[in-house]
Design a protein around this motif. Structure first.
Motif, short mmCIF file in Angstrom:
data_model
loop_
_atom_site.label_atom_id
_atom_site.label_comp_id
_atom_site.label_asym_id
_atom_site.label_seq_id
_atom_site.Cartn_x
_atom_site.Cartn_y
_atom_site.Cartn_z
N GLY A 1 0.92 -1.15 0.04
CA GLY A 1 -0.19 -0.20 0.24
C GLY A 1 1.01 1.06 0.15
N PRO A 2 0.55 2.44 0.28
CA PRO A 2 1.20 3.61 1.00
C PRO A 2 1.98 3.79 0.90
CG PRO A 2 -1.38 4.27 0.83
CD PRO A 2 -0.81 2.58 0.85
N ASP A 3 1.74 3.14 2.84
CA ASP A 3 2.91 3.40 3.57
C ASP A 3 4.34 2.93 3.21
OD1 ASP A 3 3.91 3.44 6.05
OD2 ASP A 3 1.64 3.90 7.00
N SER A 4 5.12 2.96 3.23
CA SER A 4 7.03 2.08 2.81
C SER A 4 7.04 1.74 4.07
CB SER A 4 7.60 3.28 3.47
OG SER A 4 7.78 3.59 0.90
N ALA A 5 6.36 2.31 5.33
CA ALA A 5 6.91 1.60 6.85
C ALA A 5 6.40 0.35 6.80
CB ALA A 5 6.67 3.01 7.92
N LEU A 6 5.11 0.12 7.03
CA LEU A 6 4.44 -0.75 7.39
C LEU A 6 4.35 -1.81 5.72
CD1 LEU A 6 1.57 -1.73 8.56
CD2 LEU A 6 0.06 -1.23 6.70
N GLN A 7 5.42 -1.11 4.98
CA GLN A 7 5.22 -2.59 4.29
C GLN A 7 6.94 -3.43 3.99
OE1 GLN A 7 5.87 -1.28 0.02
NE2 GLN A 7 6.81 -2.65 -0.63
N ARG A 8 7.54 -2.22 5.14
CA ARG A 8 9.37 -2.78 5.46
C ARG A 8 8.06 -3.95 6.83
NH1 ARG A 8 10.85 1.97 4.20
NH2 ARG A 8 9.80 3.29 6.39
N GLN A 9 7.72 -3.42 7.74
CA GLN A 9 7.27 -4.30 8.83
C GLN A 9 6.41 -5.61 8.04
OE1 GLN A 9 4.40 -2.14 10.66
NE2 GLN A 9 5.77 -0.83 11.00
N MET A 10 5.75 -5.74 7.11
CA MET A 10 5.39 -6.49 6.03
C MET A 10 6.68 -7.75 6.01
SD MET A 10 3.65 -7.16 2.55
CE MET A 10 4.99 -7.01 1.88
N LEU A 11 7.37 -7.14 5.74
CA LEU A 11 8.56 -7.68 5.09
C LEU A 11 9.71 -8.55 6.33
CD1 LEU A 11 10.31 -5.49 2.30
CD2 LEU A 11 9.10 -7.93 2.11
N ALA A 12 9.35 -7.86 7.39
CA ALA A 12 9.91 -8.16 8.42
C ALA A 12 9.09 -9.20 9.31
CB ALA A 12 9.78 -7.54 9.38
N ALA A 13 7.93 -9.73 9.04
CA ALA A 13 7.24 -10.23 9.30
C ALA A 13 6.66 -11.73 9.06
CB ALA A 13 5.86 -9.84 9.59
N ILE A 14 7.30 -11.80 7.34
CA ILE A 14 7.21 -12.94 6.47
C ILE A 14 8.45 -13.14 7.01
CG2 ILE A 14 7.92 -13.19 3.96
CD1 ILE A 14 5.51 -10.98 3.28
N LYS A 15 10.24 -12.59 7.13
CA LYS A 15 10.70 -13.36 7.16
C LYS A 15 11.11 -14.22 8.77
CE LYS A 15 15.56 -14.79 6.58
NZ LYS A 15 15.31 -15.40 5.89
N LYS A 16 10.59 -13.49 9.51
CA LYS A 16 10.31 -13.96 11.79
C LYS A 16 9.78 -15.28 10.98
CE LYS A 16 9.29 -12.66 15.76
NZ LYS A 16 8.34 -11.48 16.72
N GLU A 17 8.40 -14.61 10.47
CA GLU A 17 7.65 -16.33 10.76
C GLU A 17 7.76 -17.31 9.53
OE1 GLU A 17 3.13 -15.06 10.69
OE2 GLU A 17 3.99 -12.84 11.78
N LEU A 18 7.97 -16.99 8.39
CA LEU A 18 8.24 -18.11 7.38
C LEU A 18 10.09 -18.11 6.91
CD1 LEU A 18 5.83 -16.45 5.34
CD2 LEU A 18 5.98 -18.55 6.67
N PRO A 19 11.29 -18.13 8.07
CA PRO A 19 12.33 -18.28 7.96
C PRO A 19 13.30 -18.97 7.08
CG PRO A 19 11.77 -19.53 9.59
CD PRO A 19 10.35 -19.05 9.15
N TYR A 20 12.61 -19.77 6.10
CA TYR A 20 12.37 -20.42 5.00
C TYR A 20 12.70 -19.12 3.68
CZ TYR A 20 8.01 -21.14 4.38
OH TYR A 20 6.83 -20.78 4.65
N THR A 21 12.33 -18.43 3.72
CA THR A 21 11.36 -17.60 2.83
C THR A 21 13.04 -16.58 2.72
OG1 THR A 21 10.63 -15.77 4.26
CG2 THR A 21 9.37 -17.77 2.77
N GLN A 22 13.19 -15.84 1.31
CA GLN A 22 14.30 -14.58 1.23
C GLN A 22 12.94 -13.14 0.29
OE1 GLN A 22 17.09 -16.14 -1.22
NE2 GLN A 22 18.10 -14.27 -1.03
N ASN A 23 13.93 -12.24 1.15
CA ASN A 23 13.46 -11.01 -0.30
C ASN A 23 13.97 -10.66 -1.06
OD1 ASN A 23 11.94 -8.59 -0.55
ND2 ASN A 23 12.73 -7.43 1.13
N ILE A 24 13.64 -11.00 -2.60
CA ILE A 24 14.79 -10.32 -3.25
C ILE A 24 14.44 -9.10 -3.38
CG2 ILE A 24 15.71 -10.92 -5.73
CD1 ILE A 24 16.04 -13.34 -3.70
N PRO A 25 15.54 -8.05 -3.72
CA PRO A 25 15.72 -6.58 -3.88
C PRO A 25 15.09 -6.53 -5.29
CG PRO A 25 17.99 -7.25 -2.39
CD PRO A 25 17.02 -8.73 -3.06
N ILE A 26 14.16 -5.99 -5.76
CA ILE A 26 14.12 -5.74 -7.04
C ILE A 26 14.04 -4.89 -7.71
CG2 ILE A 26 13.26 -7.73 -8.03
CD1 ILE A 26 10.72 -6.14 -7.60
N TYR A 27 14.72 -4.32 -8.63
CA TYR A 27 14.25 -2.68 -9.29
C TYR A 27 14.25 -2.84 -10.85
CZ TYR A 27 17.27 -1.78 -5.89
OH TYR A 27 18.18 -1.57 -4.49
#
Length: 351
Positions: free
Chosen positions: A311-337
């Motif tokens: 959504g429009p809130d960048s901080a909330l998006q970072r919180q989402m990515l942190a939650a994914i990493k914490k709750e699903l440690p087998y996942t990996q956030n791939i930086p994209i451009y």
């Protein structure tokens, strides 16, 4: 490999992007016969570099598959593809001038099996680099067609046309498959403000295990083949690319996210196992943090990746990515451009 102190006579480099958010996948295939796809080309690139030497007593080709840590020599071009079939088939298809010897390095930061068209990007980058050894230049469409032909005719693999086109053209592509494999590519031009906002909102989550063609895919293909091009399950997949295109041109991120969700649900209706529990776990967390959309990349099934539209809130998006990493440690956030360009090839000066 090169002898100590010996310099190549030429160095050719190429890069080609991978793709995400492939709306309309499954409709770019031989059994669908016609369809529509919209996809987004992104970094990380596939990189190819060719050091060119005079043949002499050298083998025609030495390959360094850097991600696998493998170096090996092709003493002859053609025959069995026994180590890295995609690389060897592309080299055979393009050919090597008889007076030259090549040392080819292939590398990508994109995880293997992420369902982001990495194998197509490898083919596109390699074909593009090999093309520089010959007179004339192939167009992006010709490079994509050659890459598709290598996978389908030389390697006899199931393969749609969208991945090769996305990698060759780059940017955001709206692709109309008129009569498989013939397609028209329409690049989607966006104002910088929409482009930058889309780039900021998109995340790519790798599930930590490689996607592979499975019995589920074979079952889906058999069903679609039997039903023919007008199969009811293909109809919504032909519509989501149109919705996604219109949403992007309007700068409507909510509508774009809804098209992502509709496409993922259309994949699920092809077969429930195409959206795996790992995919769903990522989607559930994204929903909790107010994501506007999510798209299971590629054909779905075991492994692979999910594209998320925040959504429009960048901080909330970072919180989402942190939650994914914490709750699903087998996942990996791939930086994209987002990649405005597709295949790029150039020559490095040799001094």
């Amino acid at each position: 490999m090169a002898q100590t102190g010996e310099k190549p006579i030429r160095i050719i480099s190429s890069v080609a992007p991978i793709r995400i958010a492939d709306f309309g996948g499954w409709t770019d295939t031989w059994f669908a016969k016609y369809g529509r796809v919209l996809n987004i080309a992104v970094y990380p690139y596939v990189e190819v570099q060719i050091h060119v030497y005079r043949r002499g007593n050298r083998a025609p080709v030495c390959i360094y598959a850097e991600n696998y840590g493998e170096r090996y020599t092709l003493e002859a071009i053609g025959g069995a593809y026994d180590r890295h079939p995609l690389l060897e088939a592309a080299i055979e298809y393009m050919g090597v001038p008889k007076d030259l010897a090549l040392e080819i390095t292939i590398f990508s930061e994109a995880p293997v099996g992420a369902s982001t068209g990495t194998s197509a990007a490898v083919s596109v980058a390699l074909i593009g680099a090999l093309d520089w050894l010959k007179p004339g230049r192939m167009t992006p469409h010709e490079v994509a067609a050659a890459a598709h032909k290598i996978e389908t005719e030389l390697l006899h693999q199931q393969c749609g046309v969208q991945d090769q086109l996305a990698s060759a053209y780059g940017g955001i592509c709206y692709i109309e498959i008129l009569d498989y494999p013939h397609a028209i590519v329409s690049p989607i031009g966006l104002p910088n403000s929409i482009w930058w906002e889309l780039e900021r909102r998109l995340s790519l989550i790798f599930l930590g295990q490689a996607h592979s063609s499975s019995k589920v895919h074979e079952m889906v293909i058999r069903e679609l083949e039997s039903a023919g091009p007008e199969a009811q399950k293909l109809a919504p997949l032909r519509q989501t690319p149109v919705k996604a295109k219109n949403a992007l041109l309007a700068g409507d991120f909510e509508a774009f996210g809804q098209a992502m969700i509709e496409n993922t649900e259309a994949q699920r209706r092809l077969h429930p196992n195409l959206i795996s529990p790992r995919h769903q776990a990522v989607i559930d967390i994204a929903q909790r943090f107010g994501a506007l959309g999510w798209k299971v990349n590629g054909a779905g099934g075991d492994g692979g990746s999910v594209t998320i539209l925040g959504g429009p809130d960048s901080a909330l998006q970072r919180q989402m990515l942190a939650a994914i990493k914490k709750e699903l440690p087998y996942t990996q956030n791939i930086p994209i451009y987002l990649s405005r360009f597709g295949l790029r090839v150039w020559e490095t000066p040799v001094y």
